[in-house]
Design a protein around this motif. Structure first.
Motif, mmCIF file in Angstrom:
data_model
loop_
_atom_site.group_PDB
_atom_site.id
_atom_site.type_symbol
_atom_site.label_atom_id
_atom_site.label_comp_id
_atom_site.label_asym_id
_atom_site.label_seq_id
_atom_site.Cartn_x
_atom_site.Cartn_y
_atom_site.Cartn_z
ATOM 1 N N MET A 81 0.803 -1.225 0.000
ATOM 2 C CA MET A 81 0.000 0.000 0.000
ATOM 3 C C MET A 81 0.841 1.284 0.000
ATOM 4 N N PRO A 82 1.920 1.365 0.768
ATOM 5 C CA PRO A 82 2.740 2.585 0.676
ATOM 6 C C PRO A 82 3.382 2.778 -0.695
ATOM 7 N N VAL A 143 4.309 4.073 10.620
ATOM 8 C CA VAL A 143 3.811 5.263 9.920
ATOM 9 C C VAL A 143 4.871 6.363 9.846
ATOM 10 N N PRO A 144 5.504 6.760 10.971
ATOM 11 C CA PRO A 144 6.557 7.791 10.858
ATOM 12 C C PRO A 144 7.735 7.354 9.992
ATOM 13 N N LEU A 145 8.127 6.076 10.120
ATOM 14 C CA LEU A 145 9.257 5.575 9.345
ATOM 15 C C LEU A 145 8.964 5.615 7.852
ATOM 16 N N LEU A 146 7.822 5.084 7.448
ATOM 17 C CA LEU A 146 7.474 5.060 6.036
ATOM 18 C C LEU A 146 7.262 6.466 5.475
ATOM 19 N N MET A 147 6.650 7.335 6.277
ATOM 20 C CA MET A 147 6.433 8.706 5.813
ATOM 21 C C MET A 147 7.755 9.445 5.592
ATOM 22 N N SER A 148 8.699 9.223 6.495
ATOM 23 C CA SER A 148 10.003 9.878 6.343
ATOM 24 C C SER A 148 10.741 9.351 5.122
ATOM 25 N N LEU A 149 10.530 8.091 4.767
ATOM 26 C CA LEU A 149 11.195 7.499 3.612
ATOM 27 C C LEU A 149 10.529 7.873 2.293
ATOM 28 N N LEU A 150 9.197 7.972 2.300
ATOM 29 C CA LEU A 150 8.454 8.082 1.051
ATOM 30 C C LEU A 150 7.875 9.465 0.765
ATOM 31 N N ALA A 151 7.660 10.273 1.798
ATOM 32 C CA ALA A 151 6.981 11.554 1.579
ATOM 33 C C ALA A 151 7.851 12.767 1.879
ATOM 34 N N SER A 152 9.071 12.570 2.331
ATOM 35 C CA SER A 152 9.919 13.716 2.702
ATOM 36 C C SER A 152 10.333 14.549 1.502
ATOM 37 N N GLN A 153 10.151 14.005 0.283
ATOM 38 C CA GLN A 153 10.469 14.781 -0.912
ATOM 39 C C GLN A 153 9.479 15.918 -1.134
#
Length: 338
Positions: A81-82, A143-153
């Motif tokens: 899903m991510p 959630v924080p880990l995946l967000m930092s990897l995938l949405a920090s751009q």
């Protein structure tokens, strides 16, 4: 049956329709829901507390009995899903806070609605509940880990805020609910019977808060792509979840039979959109648009899940396929709230 239970049964049956009507109402009259924007974390905590009260030590013991299927199903959910969210943002050229919202709902744990859909389709509800439980317990970290990897751009991700919010509204209420159930057992049956209705009302409040906060831009040009992206995200999740479970069947047919394939399909494709909306409003308070994909997801996945579950059941009846193992008895049906 008490009036509260009757109301809860009615609300469960018509929940999707009620969500649509309530969302339309708060869109037209935003004052009806905007008051709850600052309290969505409290309402989500109520939902997770209610979920905890439906669990017992037996649910945790079951994790030991089927560790491979639970681990594989949870990993599949947090990978498929991510990454689907990121891919769809790239295909549709989404950027900024709307892309963050799409990725956020993709990084959330599986929704409790999947338990209901698995039951209705005669899937392995025990496996479904177990995967949902593990993915929810992991949410404060994942959630924080995946967000930092995938949405920090797209934006600076407040990982600390996401972690603390998820910890407060997910893990603590869930553990507290399990503790209350374990310590008091049947003494709290009266409370447990009303929690489904309370939980569903709480998710309605969260949806109303998001719609009210975004009513001016909900169907604007800036958010026009959110709905088709959410629909594709959900449907692609079902498809890839099913294909993944079929692949696992070839590797380990004993553990990933037909009933388990249904459970994994729903567990992968359905998200805890209530958590997504709450995290969006709490961690990205200055940009409530982040919560729009979660709100759309909350409405849509209840519709698509109901249709898929009904189709699967009719398909099995036409082909005279025996009822799947793992179906929960009627009184243990989980409640669709996410």
């Amino acid at each position: 049956m008490s009036r509260i239970q009757q109301f809860g049964s009615w609300l469960t049956k018509w929940f999707t329709a009620v969500v649509v009507v309530w969302a339309a109402f708060t869109y037209l009259i935003p004052q009806a829901g905007v008051w709850a924007k600052s309290y969505t974390n409290i309402f989500l905590s109520v939902i997770l507390f209610g979920m905890g009260m439906t669990l017992s030590l037996g649910d945790f013991k079951r994790l030991v009995k089927m560790p491979l299927m639970v681990i594989v199903g949870t990993v599949a959910h947090y990978v498929i899903m991510p990454l689907l969210a990121v891919l769809l943002c790239w295909i549709f050229h989404l950027d900024g806070m709307l892309a963050v919202g799409v990725i956020l709902v993709g990084c959330c744990p599986s929704g409790t609605s999947s338990n209901v859909m698995s039951f209705l389709s005669r899937g392995d509800v025990a496996l479904d509940v177990s995967i949902g439980l593990v993915s929810t317990l992991l949410a404060p970290l994942m959630v924080p880990l995946l967000m930092s990897l995938l949405a920090s751009q797209y934006v600076s991700i407040p990982t600390g805020k996401l972690f603390m919010t998820a910890l407060q509204v997910v893990l603590i209420p869930l553990v507290l609910g399990v503790t209350v159930h374990t310590l008091f057992g049947h003494k709290v049956d009266g409370v447990r019977t009303v929690m489904p209705a309370v939980s569903q009302l709480a998710i309605l409040v969260i949806i109303g808060a998001v719609v009210s906060a975004n009513h001016a831009v909900l169907f604007s040009a800036a958010t026009a792509l959110a709905l088709p992206v959410v629909i594709l995200h959900n449907l692609s999740g079902y498809g890839l979840g099913y294909l993944f479970s079929r692949l696992m069947y070839r590797v380990y047919p004993k553990g990933f039979g037909y009933a388990q394939q249904k459970a994994i399909t729903f567990e992968v494709g359905m998200q805890d959109s209530g958590l997504g909306a709450t995290l969006a409003l709490q961690a990205f308070a200055a940009n409530p648009i982040v919560a729009i994909p979660s709100t759309f997801f909350s409405v849509w996945h209840n519709i698509s899940g109901s249709v898929l579950a009904s189709w699967w059941r009719r398909h099995d009846d036409r082909r005279k396929i025996a009822g799947a193992t793992g179906a929960a008895p009627a009184e243990k049906q989980p409640v669709s709230v996410g």
